[in-house]
Design an enzyme around this catalytic site. Structure first.
Site, PDB file in Angstrom:
ATOM      1  N   TYR A  20       0.948  -1.290   0.025  1.00  0.00           N
ATOM      2  CA  TYR A  20       0.155   0.025  -0.030  1.00  0.00           C
ATOM      3  C   TYR A  20       1.005   1.258  -0.064  1.00  0.00           C
ATOM      4  O   TYR A  20       0.853   2.074   1.040  1.00  0.00           O
ATOM      5  CB  TYR A  20      -1.034   0.017   0.995  1.00  0.00           C
ATOM      6  N   TYR A 148     -12.520  -7.115   6.119  1.00  0.00           N
ATOM      7  CA  TYR A 148     -11.525  -7.272   5.352  1.00  0.00           C
ATOM      8  C   TYR A 148     -11.368  -8.611   5.304  1.00  0.00           C
ATOM      9  O   TYR A 148     -11.197  -9.297   6.018  1.00  0.00           O
ATOM     10  CB  TYR A 148     -10.217  -6.628   6.117  1.00  0.00           C
ATOM     11  N   ASP A 249     -14.081 -16.061   8.416  1.00  0.00           N
ATOM     12  CA  ASP A 249     -12.625 -15.747   7.831  1.00  0.00           C
ATOM     13  C   ASP A 249     -11.894 -15.811   9.517  1.00  0.00           C
ATOM     14  O   ASP A 249     -11.987 -14.668  10.002  1.00  0.00           O
ATOM     15  CB  ASP A 249     -12.664 -14.465   7.208  1.00  0.00           C
ATOM     16  N   LYS A 278      -2.276 -16.242   8.681  1.00  0.00           N
ATOM     17  CA  LYS A 278      -1.612 -15.649   9.480  1.00  0.00           C
ATOM     18  C   LYS A 278      -0.625 -16.334  10.627  1.00  0.00           C
ATOM     19  O   LYS A 278       0.277 -16.783  10.284  1.00  0.00           O
ATOM     20  CB  LYS A 278      -2.377 -14.445  10.130  1.00  0.00           C
TER      21      LYS A 278
HETATM   22  C1  LIG Z   1      -4.777 -10.724   6.703  1.00  0.00           C
HETATM   23  C2  LIG Z   1      -6.053 -11.090   6.611  1.00  0.00           C
HETATM   24  C3  LIG Z   1      -6.366 -11.669   5.199  1.00  0.00           C
HETATM   25  C4  LIG Z   1      -5.629 -11.625   3.994  1.00  0.00           C
HETATM   26  O1  LIG Z   1      -4.362 -12.624   4.233  1.00  0.00           O
HETATM   27  P1  LIG Z   1      -3.101 -12.417   3.279  1.00  0.00           P
HETATM   28  O2  LIG Z   1      -2.347 -13.634   3.706  1.00  0.00           O
HETATM   29  O3  LIG Z   1      -2.664 -11.362   3.740  1.00  0.00           O
HETATM   30  O4  LIG Z   1      -3.592 -12.854   1.921  1.00  0.00           O
HETATM   31  C5  LIG Z   1      -7.874 -12.050   5.166  1.00  0.00           C
HETATM   32  N1  LIG Z   1      -8.659 -12.091   6.024  1.00  0.00           N
HETATM   33  C6  LIG Z   1      -8.547 -11.508   7.067  1.00  0.00           C
HETATM   34  C7  LIG Z   1      -9.419 -11.387   8.433  1.00  0.00           C
HETATM   35  C8  LIG Z   1      -7.154 -11.022   7.309  1.00  0.00           C
HETATM   36  O5  LIG Z   1      -6.687 -10.286   8.674  1.00  0.00           O
END
Ligand SMILES: *Cc1c(COP(=O)(O)O)cnc(C)c1O
Length: 428
Positions: A20, A148, A249, A278
């Site tokens: 970014y 997100y 997610d 993550k």
């Molecule tokens: C960081 C994140 C993503 C994306 O993961 P990347 O490994 O950066 O592609 C998707 N969803 C959530 C909730 C996140 O915190």
């Protein structure tokens, strides 16, 4: 030929695009030479206490002997083999472990290389599921404002429409349904009024919705909101009632960050599809996974074309799987609940005083997440060096200054982080 720090920074400016950012950015950038425990060591010799856990991934600290060993052992066996037609112990053991740790109905694991891709995979699964059930018109998603889910196109399509810059990609991004983010806060009940907008949208659009997608309990990069577990519970009930899948997610909330192993445990629900990433590898390598139920996987496999249509080149990389197994073992053998709740108390004590400052709109703490929301967005160019001067690594975004420390952080280090936030915010 080794570059000195100035040459390194110049070459960085000449060649590299950071996340970014503009190609010739005027933002300060700090070269790191090594990392150990909860400290980043800069090439100029300064040490920074890391409050970010490298974007919420590092649980046990950097350069951890047991995690290093897991990779060293694995690298002597094989760094990588293709996953088409072949399998290996690290992947099999990790999949089994993930199924054990996640809620009961999740039984099948699809590995991919990043969080965003695991979201793409989840959305593809949902679309293929309805296709196999003879309802191909169910191919849109219901998502939340301030959510997100990643930076690839389908993931972007379910991110907050404003933060996610949907106008920039109008006509390219898939058009999804959105509702406001939950207004009932964590720890509060959820009234009929709180859930009404979601329910109405679901009722009206169920015929074209494949799945609801959301981050359980904490909306992370979209604004760090903590919402009611009861809301999440009602989302699950409504998804069942209107025959829509639920994708959770857990990429940011997974592996204990909110005080429970997975965010959905606060609501005692389980999704049809779950994404993890993550902290999965404890911050060592890039790996993510999408888990689903027997029912979803069997339906997809019994439909046309009878295959799940995805297969990344570096799928189930053995080094990443081996280090994930080591990280999960360390986590499960540690008193992580006590550690996270101790961090929660310390964040509370250390950040709560910020609430009295005129620059501050809100202070929120949950598990090992501490957020100070400011009245106005920060100026990154000026604020970043102020933290570095105080010996801490804290990277705010927008109006949010937050901490997500490794679970092994000592009290004095965490205190240094919260003190630095108070001082810097006071001086804004
Ligand atoms: C960081 C994140 C993503 C994306 O993961 P990347 O490994 O950066 O592609 C998707 N969803 C959530 C909730 C996140 O915190």
């Amino acid at each position: 030929m080794k570059m000195n720090p100035e040459e390194l920074l110049q070459a960085d400016r000449d060649y590299i695009w950071h996340p970014y950012s503009a190609i010739e950015s005027d933002q300060p950038i700090f070269p790191v030479a090594s990392a150990e425990g909860v400290r980043l060591k800069l090439v100029d010799g300064r040490e920074l206490i890391d409050g970010m856990a490298s974007w919420w991934c590092v649980l046990h600290g950097y350069n951890h002997p047991e995690m290093n060993r897991a990779i060293e052992v694995q690298i002597k066996q094989m760094s990588h083999v293709m996953f088409g037609g072949l399998t290996h112990a690290p992947a099999v053991e990790l999949a089994k472990k993930l199924v054990e740790l996640t809620p009961e109905p999740l039984k099948k694991v699809f590995f991919s290389d990043s969080g965003s891709i695991s979201v793409e995979v989840a959305m593809k699964m949902a679309i293929q599921y309805w296709h196999a059930k003879g309802q191909p018109e169910k191919q849109r998603f219901l998502a939340f404002r301030s959510g997100y889910h990643g930076d690839t196109f389908q993931a972007m399509s379910v991110c907050d429409p404003v933060n996610g810059m949907h106008t920039l990609f109008t006509g390219v991004l898939a058009r999804q349904h959105f509702v406001d983010s939950p207004t009932c806060r964590f720890g509060e009940p959820c009234s009929d009024q709180d859930i009404r907008q979601f329910e109405q949208k679901l009722e009206a659009e169920q015929g074209n919705i494949a799945a609801v997608i959301l981050e359980p309990i904490v909306q992370n990069a979209g604004g760090m909101h903590f919402y009611s577990a009861e809301y999440l519970c009602r989302v699950r009930q409504l998804c069942d009632q209107y025959d829509v899948l639920l994708i959770l997610d857990e990429i940011a909330t997974g592996f204990g960050r909110t005080g429970r192993l997975f965010g959905c445990e606060h609501a005692e629900i389980s999704p049809d599809i779950m994404c993890v990433g993550k902290a999965l590898t404890g911050g060592y390598l890039t790996l993510a996974a999408t888990l689903t139920t027997q029912q979803v996987s069997e339906t997809i496999s019994s439909g046309d074309p009878g295959l799940f249509m995805h297969g990344p080149t570096f799928m189930a990389n053995p080094l990443a799987c081996a280090v994930s197994l080591a990280s999960i073992r360390l986590l499960m053998e540690s008193p992580w609940q006590q550690r996270v709740s101790h961090i929660e108390q310390q964040l509370q004590q250390g950040l709560e005083p910020c609430r009295a400052l005129p620059q501050v709109a809100d202070v929120r703490i949950l598990g090992a997440i501490g957020v100070v929301e400011l009245v106005a967005p920060v100026n990154m160019k000026t604020i970043q060096p102020q933290f570095v001067e105080r010996g801490v690594w804290i990277r705010p975004f927008g109006k949010m200054i937050y901490l997500m420390p490794a679970y092994v952080m000592e009290d004095t280090d965490l205190q240094a982080l919260t003190d630095a936030i108070y001082q810097v915010v006071q001086g804004l």
